[in-house]
Design an enzyme around this catalytic site. Sequence first.
Site, PDB file in Angstrom:
ATOM      1  N   PRO A  22       0.772  -1.170   0.323  1.00  0.00           N
ATOM      2  CA  PRO A  22       0.090  -0.058  -0.096  1.00  0.00           C
ATOM      3  C   PRO A  22       0.954   1.245   0.080  1.00  0.00           C
ATOM      4  O   PRO A  22       1.594   1.503   0.772  1.00  0.00           O
ATOM      5  CB  PRO A  22      -0.851  -0.190   1.426  1.00  0.00           C
ATOM      6  CG  PRO A  22      -0.753  -1.562   1.698  1.00  0.00           C
ATOM      7  CD  PRO A  22       0.458  -1.826   1.227  1.00  0.00           C
ATOM      8  N   GLU A  23       0.825   1.927  -1.142  1.00  0.00           N
ATOM      9  CA  GLU A  23       1.444   3.438  -1.200  1.00  0.00           C
ATOM     10  C   GLU A  23       0.180   4.350  -1.191  1.00  0.00           C
ATOM     11  O   GLU A  23      -0.843   4.003  -1.118  1.00  0.00           O
ATOM     12  CB  GLU A  23       2.328   3.368  -2.260  1.00  0.00           C
ATOM     13  CG  GLU A  23       3.508   2.470  -2.396  1.00  0.00           C
ATOM     14  CD  GLU A  23       4.585   3.004  -3.328  1.00  0.00           C
ATOM     15  OE1 GLU A  23       4.588   4.046  -3.529  1.00  0.00           O
ATOM     16  OE2 GLU A  23       5.463   1.955  -3.734  1.00  0.00           O
TER      17      GLU A  23
END
Length: 300
Positions: free
Chosen positions: A26-27
Amino acid sequence: MIVTRVDKITRNVPTLFKTADRFPMPELPEVEVTRRGISPHITEQVIERVDVRTPMLRWPIPSGLSALVGGQRVTRVERRGKYLLIEVGAGWLIVHLGMTGTLRVLPRAALERLPDKHEHVDIVFGQTVLRFRDPRRFGAILWHARDAGDVADHPLLRALGVEPFSPDFTAQLMFDRTRGRSVAIKQALLAGDIVVGVGNIYASESLFRARIHPARAAGRIALSRYVALAEAIRDTLAEAIAKGGSTLRDFVSSDGSRGYFQLDYFVYDRAGEPCKVCGNAIRQIVQGQRSTFYCPHCQH
DNA sequence: AAGCTTTCCTGGATGC
DNA sequence: TGCATCCAGGAAAGCT
């Protein structure tokens, strides 16, 4: 992990195939898509209770959380950097997905089935359940009471850099904040104290688009090149969010584990493959114990 | 089975 | 010398 193995085996296979079943870290884009995915389903809904099966994530989930938020209505779901902020009357739930965290909206009937061992927390609403799953448990669920002041002053949020889509994020800001600093530009981006949300994947991608070598000292990059970098960061993140938007429906599902998406990478995870611009082999190096990918011909 | 992943923290180094 | 800032390295857990 998979990056290494897959890279060796499928070096010349098209990106789409190679990454089709992999779950990206997750960015910012993944967190923003998560926010958009869950927000319509929980905003204005009343939390009935919180079931905590695994109290220890990156930090302990505050004890008594269920009593704190039970009976409270969700007023907004915001994002600051990679932190999700679920606001209720008495304060904010601060959620970080870490490396492997996901949030999904499930029908309440999901409570009748046994959760798997990585499904640590359920936030239970009248008709639905917001389920937090995180195999590696680097994620976090914290509580910031309204009495303690604005959530922006929370220790984890206070020192964060500017949002990449805010008007405050400018080339001049990057330039000013890097004068005299010897740290590699890739590392400076990852640090998150100048601009938030640029993780390992998008740092490599943005630097490629701006034609900047990832190991270049941040303090030795001209203002004009930061203009290109700021634009590249915004473009890369915006594209990724747009792609993610098409998968929003996957957030409401009884068994779907997708919900993220894959940008077509120029360099990330493409070591040895030809640069899509010049044809030279993409190189992989390690910076701060993390992989960086770049084109030795296009980036300086 | 060692390498890979994110982020915060620690402590040594550097600079004014 | 002292204080602040910078920056490299370590730790957490699970998967392959």
